[in-house]
Design a protein around this motif. Structure first.
Motif, short mmCIF file in Angstrom:
data_model
loop_
_atom_site.label_atom_id
_atom_site.label_comp_id
_atom_site.label_asym_id
_atom_site.label_seq_id
_atom_site.Cartn_x
_atom_site.Cartn_y
_atom_site.Cartn_z
N ASN A 3 35.83 -16.82 69.03
CA ASN A 3 35.37 -16.13 70.23
C ASN A 3 35.51 -14.62 70.01
O ASN A 3 36.02 -14.17 68.99
CB ASN A 3 36.13 -16.62 71.46
CG ASN A 3 37.61 -16.32 71.40
OD1 ASN A 3 38.05 -15.33 70.83
ND2 ASN A 3 38.41 -17.19 72.01
N ASP A 4 35.08 -13.82 70.98
CA ASP A 4 35.08 -12.36 70.80
C ASP A 4 36.48 -11.81 70.55
O ASP A 4 36.67 -10.95 69.70
CB ASP A 4 34.46 -11.68 72.02
CG ASP A 4 32.96 -11.86 72.09
OD1 ASP A 4 32.35 -12.25 71.07
OD2 ASP A 4 32.39 -11.63 73.18
N ALA A 5 37.46 -12.30 71.30
CA ALA A 5 38.84 -11.82 71.14
C ALA A 5 39.37 -12.19 69.75
O ALA A 5 40.00 -11.37 69.08
CB ALA A 5 39.74 -12.39 72.22
N SER A 6 39.11 -13.42 69.32
CA SER A 6 39.56 -13.85 67.99
C SER A 6 38.83 -13.09 66.90
O SER A 6 39.42 -12.74 65.88
CB SER A 6 39.35 -15.35 67.81
OG SER A 6 40.21 -16.07 68.68
N SER A 8 37.65 -10.05 67.11
CA SER A 8 38.21 -8.70 67.11
C SER A 8 39.57 -8.69 66.41
O SER A 8 39.86 -7.79 65.62
CB SER A 8 38.33 -8.20 68.55
OG SER A 8 38.97 -6.95 68.58
N ARG A 9 40.37 -9.70 66.71
CA ARG A 9 41.69 -9.82 66.07
C ARG A 9 41.52 -10.02 64.57
O ARG A 9 42.21 -9.40 63.77
CB ARG A 9 42.46 -10.98 66.68
CG ARG A 9 43.83 -11.17 66.07
CD ARG A 9 44.58 -12.30 66.77
NE ARG A 9 45.74 -12.63 66.02
CZ ARG A 9 46.94 -12.07 66.20
NH1 ARG A 9 47.12 -11.18 67.13
NH2 ARG A 9 47.97 -12.44 65.46
N ARG A 12 40.68 -6.77 62.86
CA ARG A 12 41.87 -5.92 62.71
C ARG A 12 42.76 -6.42 61.58
O ARG A 12 43.22 -5.65 60.75
CB ARG A 12 42.68 -5.87 64.02
CG ARG A 12 43.95 -5.06 63.88
CD ARG A 12 44.81 -5.08 65.15
NE ARG A 12 46.06 -4.42 64.91
CZ ARG A 12 47.14 -4.99 64.37
NH1 ARG A 12 47.11 -6.26 64.02
NH2 ARG A 12 48.25 -4.31 64.20
N GLN A 98 49.42 -18.44 64.92
CA GLN A 98 48.38 -17.42 64.78
C GLN A 98 47.43 -17.78 63.64
O GLN A 98 46.22 -17.60 63.76
CB GLN A 98 49.01 -16.05 64.55
CG GLN A 98 49.79 -15.57 65.75
CD GLN A 98 50.62 -14.34 65.46
OE1 GLN A 98 51.21 -14.21 64.40
NE2 GLN A 98 50.65 -13.42 66.41
N GLN A 101 45.12 -20.48 64.84
CA GLN A 101 44.06 -19.98 65.71
C GLN A 101 42.87 -19.44 64.91
O GLN A 101 41.75 -19.42 65.39
CB GLN A 101 44.58 -18.89 66.63
CG GLN A 101 45.55 -19.39 67.68
CD GLN A 101 46.28 -18.26 68.39
OE1 GLN A 101 46.16 -17.09 68.04
NE2 GLN A 101 47.04 -18.62 69.41
#
Length: 185
Positions: A3-6, A8-9, A12, A98, A101
């Motif tokens: 998903n977008d949050a994953s 983005s993570r 990073r 983590q 995920q």
């Protein structure tokens, strides 16, 4: 699919790990990284990161100047009995949950699996480790939330791994307390 949050993570994580590994290659004059345990979930994740960050991977060869890496996760390094002796631990600041995920699972030795089972799963083990280390909670306080026996078991595993953690390879800093950087005890 992330998903977008994953995503983005993951971007990073790739940027930080890629930067650290490229700098290690530059400083040492090595031209590639030899990845051990490359077929584990962590190994597959690191190969994805290496591909996205243009980190050169190589088979072990005497003619090449290489750095060795093992994709062990933070949970395994903190409470497991196996500590790889390598130059780099690129995923060593990501807890097993983590890694899970971002990939299809996680790995740890029998000691990690036993402690996770005693606490009711890897989620509870990682939450306990995060409370103790990142949250700087005392073992006694942790005992009130997961049980005194279980908290003592986690604390004992951390104590046993302290010697090995003090002699660890380079771990890219992704969190607040990183093995070999500011998590030395």
């Amino acid at each position: 699919m992330l998903n977008d949050a994953s995503a983005s993570r993951m971007a990073r994580i790739t940027r930080v790990i890629g930067g650290v590994v490229h700098e290690a290659l530059r400083v040492t004059g090595a031209n590639a990284v030899v990845l051990l345990d490359m077929d584990s979930p962590e190994g597959i994740l690191f190969r994805q990161i290496a591909d996205a960050a243009a980190i050169p991977l190589a088979e072990f060869a005497d003619s090449e100047v290489t750095l060795t890496a093992h994709p062990a996760n933070k949970t395994a390094l903190l409470v497991g009995e196996f500590q790889p002796r390598v130059d780099l631990l690129p995923l060593g600041d990501l807890y097993a949950t983590q890694v899970q995920q971002l990939s299809d699972g996680w790995t740890g030795d029998d000691a990690v699996h036993a402690i996770a089972a005693a606490l009711g799963g890897i989620d509870r083990l990682d939450a306990s480790l995060q409370q103790l280390l990142e949250g700087r909670m005392q073992v006694g306080s942790l005992g009130r939330s997961i049980g005194v026996v279980e908290a003592a078991r986690v604390a004992e595993a951390l104590r046993r791994s302290r010697f090995r953690r003090a002699r660890t390879g380079l771990v890219p800093k992704l969190g607040s307390r990183t093995i070999g950087v500011d998590l030395l005890d």
